[in-house]
Design an enzyme around this catalytic site. Structure first.
Site, short mmCIF file in Angstrom:
data_model
loop_
_atom_site.label_atom_id
_atom_site.label_comp_id
_atom_site.label_asym_id
_atom_site.label_seq_id
_atom_site.Cartn_x
_atom_site.Cartn_y
_atom_site.Cartn_z
N ALA A 134 0.78 -1.25 0.00
CA ALA A 134 0.00 0.00 0.00
C ALA A 134 0.80 1.29 0.00
O ALA A 134 0.28 2.33 -0.40
CB ALA A 134 -0.94 0.01 1.20
N ALA A 135 2.04 1.28 0.50
CA ALA A 135 2.78 2.53 0.64
C ALA A 135 2.93 3.23 -0.72
O ALA A 135 3.12 2.55 -1.74
CB ALA A 135 4.14 2.26 1.26
N PRO A 136 2.82 4.56 -0.76
CA PRO A 136 2.66 5.49 0.37
C PRO A 136 1.21 5.76 0.79
O PRO A 136 0.95 6.66 1.55
CB PRO A 136 3.29 6.77 -0.19
N LYS A 155 -3.36 5.08 -3.09
CA LYS A 155 -4.46 4.22 -3.58
C LYS A 155 -5.37 3.82 -2.42
O LYS A 155 -6.60 3.80 -2.57
CB LYS A 155 -3.89 2.99 -4.29
N ASP A 214 2.05 -3.00 4.09
CA ASP A 214 3.32 -2.81 3.38
C ASP A 214 4.44 -3.48 4.16
O ASP A 214 4.44 -3.46 5.40
CB ASP A 214 3.65 -1.33 3.17
N ASP A 220 5.17 -9.39 5.03
CA ASP A 220 5.69 -9.71 3.70
C ASP A 220 4.56 -10.28 2.86
O ASP A 220 4.02 -11.35 3.16
CB ASP A 220 6.84 -10.72 3.85
N ASP A 246 -0.93 -3.72 -6.40
CA ASP A 246 -0.04 -2.75 -7.07
C ASP A 246 1.35 -3.07 -6.53
O ASP A 246 1.76 -2.54 -5.50
CB ASP A 246 -0.47 -1.33 -6.74
N CYS A 257 4.01 0.06 -12.33
CA CYS A 257 4.40 1.30 -13.01
C CYS A 257 5.68 1.03 -13.81
O CYS A 257 6.64 1.78 -13.73
CB CYS A 257 4.60 2.44 -12.02
#
Length: 426
Positions: free
Chosen positions: A254-256, A259, A277, A304, A322, A375
């Site tokens: 999830a970081a940062p 989303k 995260d 993890d 993501d 990304c």
């Protein structure tokens, strides 16, 4: 001279201490009012490093790898300023020689000679005299050969050349409108009144594009949670996940937290969300986003994602994956990525992604939605993982914009290189 000291120290941290250019510039910005020249120089040298080193290798009898690191940086900054910022005068040479005296006094004559020689014969020295096409492209666009070969393998030479041409293009910043607090049209009017150049996104319904984003995060509208700075492709991911209220949602990496926070907005604070995260140091950033936007019902965890959590078996209606990736799609915003990645690392990341996707599949309820995104560009982390998911008998692909997957490119879509695909557990 103080500017040059900050530039060289910043570049040293990027190249030799694996620091992020954005973090370094943010630190400088906290102490300086105007850092436009420093920003341009730091990014410029990173974006042109291989080309700058090629020019220096023509002028220096000492091989690049044997040069003192700070001396090499001083030369790179000098060549960049002379050739790309058109500062063709000996005053800049004198300034950099004075910096050299403090870093390596014995090298002051060497630096002076190299930079003056370049000014005298810039036209010839700036030419790239290499016949091998890949080597030529690598130097011209300061992109390692392995990336060029990998993109050619994943797509074709035309794609690769267009991508290289777009690498150093100036891009806009995109923001996500919090339509629970303000309409997109009203926010657009406010920002235009503040002097920002604003246009609608072509990718995301919740996004606006800002071409002059200076001090955007200092506005009262940002502090009040009316918008969040987030790439439009990243916003599109959450729009396609399309989570419903009163559901269980897992954001595995999830970081940062951008989303996660959008998911919280989309469900009107009326769902159970777990934002996880592996990096403990990044959890505070997730919490910062949650608090600024006054979001609720979000639990932050720290495990993890490649390890199986038995209590999560078939618990979630939505799992967002993501995942950690090579980031080749955001090299324009994070130019140092090209120097701290390699092909072996890409393959290891692709393997890690598959392990995490296996866990995500196990956490989904029947009828649950899994959305995978990166990304980056290239087949190992994108298309290969889409194919991997299609081979799971209990997963059914759900089209996004009438396609089995979407892959945005900087040169076609004027946004980050980004991949996403969506599946339902049946």
């Amino acid at each position: 001279m103080d500017d040059f000291k900050l530039i060289i120290d910043g570049l040293y941290e990027v190249f030799y201490e694996n620091k992020k250019s954005t973090d370094i510039l943010n630190k400088i910005a906290s102490k300086r009012e105007d850092i436009s020249y420093i920003t341009r120089s730091i990014y410029g040298v990173i974006e042109r490093k291989l080309y700058l080193d090629y020019i220096i290798s023509k002028l220096s009898k000492i091989k690049i790898k044997k040069l003192d690191k700070k001396v090499l940086l001083i030369l790179e900054v000098g060549i960049y300023n002379i050739h790309f910022l058109d500062r063709k005068n000996y005053a800049i040479v004198n300034e950099l020689v004075n910096v050299t005296k403090k870093e390596s006094n014995k090298s002051k004559g060497f630096v002076n000679a190299i930079l003056r020689s370049f000014i005298r014969d810039e036209e010839n020295l700036s030419k790239i005299n290499i016949k091998n096409e890949y080597e030529y492209l690598s130097i011209k666009y300061s992109c390692p050969i392995w990336i060029i070969e990998y993109l050619n393998l994943s797509y074709d030479e035309d794609f690769t050349k267009k991508f290289l041409l777009s690498l150093n293009d100036k891009r806009f910043i995109s923001i996500r409108v919090n339509n629970k607090k303000i309409s997109k049209d009203d926010l657009k009017k406010i920002l235009i009144k503040r002097g920002y150049k604003v246009s609608d996104s072509k990718i995301s319904k919740l996004s606006l594009r800002i071409t002059n984003p200076s001090k955007l995060a200092s506005t009262n509208e940002f502090k009040a949670g009316l918008f969040t700075i987030q790439s439009e492709a990243s916003i599109k991911v959450c729009e396609e996940l399309n989570p419903k209220e009163r559901s269980n949602i897992l954001d595995l990496c999830a970081a940062p937290g951008t989303k996660t926070s959008l998911i919280g907005e989309l469900v009107n604070n009326n769902a159970n969300i777990i934002a996880n995260d592996i990096s403990f140091n990044k959890l505070s950033k997730i919490n910062e986003n949650i608090e600024r936007l006054n979001l609720k019902n979000i639990e932050i965890t720290n495990f993890d994602a490649s390890e199986y959590i038995a209590e999560y078996k078939e618990k979630f209606d939505y799992v967002l994956c993501d995942l950690p990736c090579s980031g080749l799609g955001v090299m324009d915003r994070k130019p140092e990525i090209r120097y701290n990645r390699d092909m072996d690392g890409v393959k290891k990341l692709a393997s890690l992604q598959k392990r995490i996707l296996d866990r995500a599949f196990m956490y989904l309820k029947k009828g649950g939605i899994l959305l995978y995104s990166t990304c980056t560009l290239g087949m190992y982390e994108n298309l290969d993982n889409y194919i991997y998911l299609t081979k799971k008998k209990r997963l059914k692909n759900i089209a996004i914009d009438d396609k089995p997957y979407i892959e945005y490119t900087p040169f076609e879509d004027n946004t980050d290189g980004f991949f996403m695909t969506k599946f339902e557990k049946i």
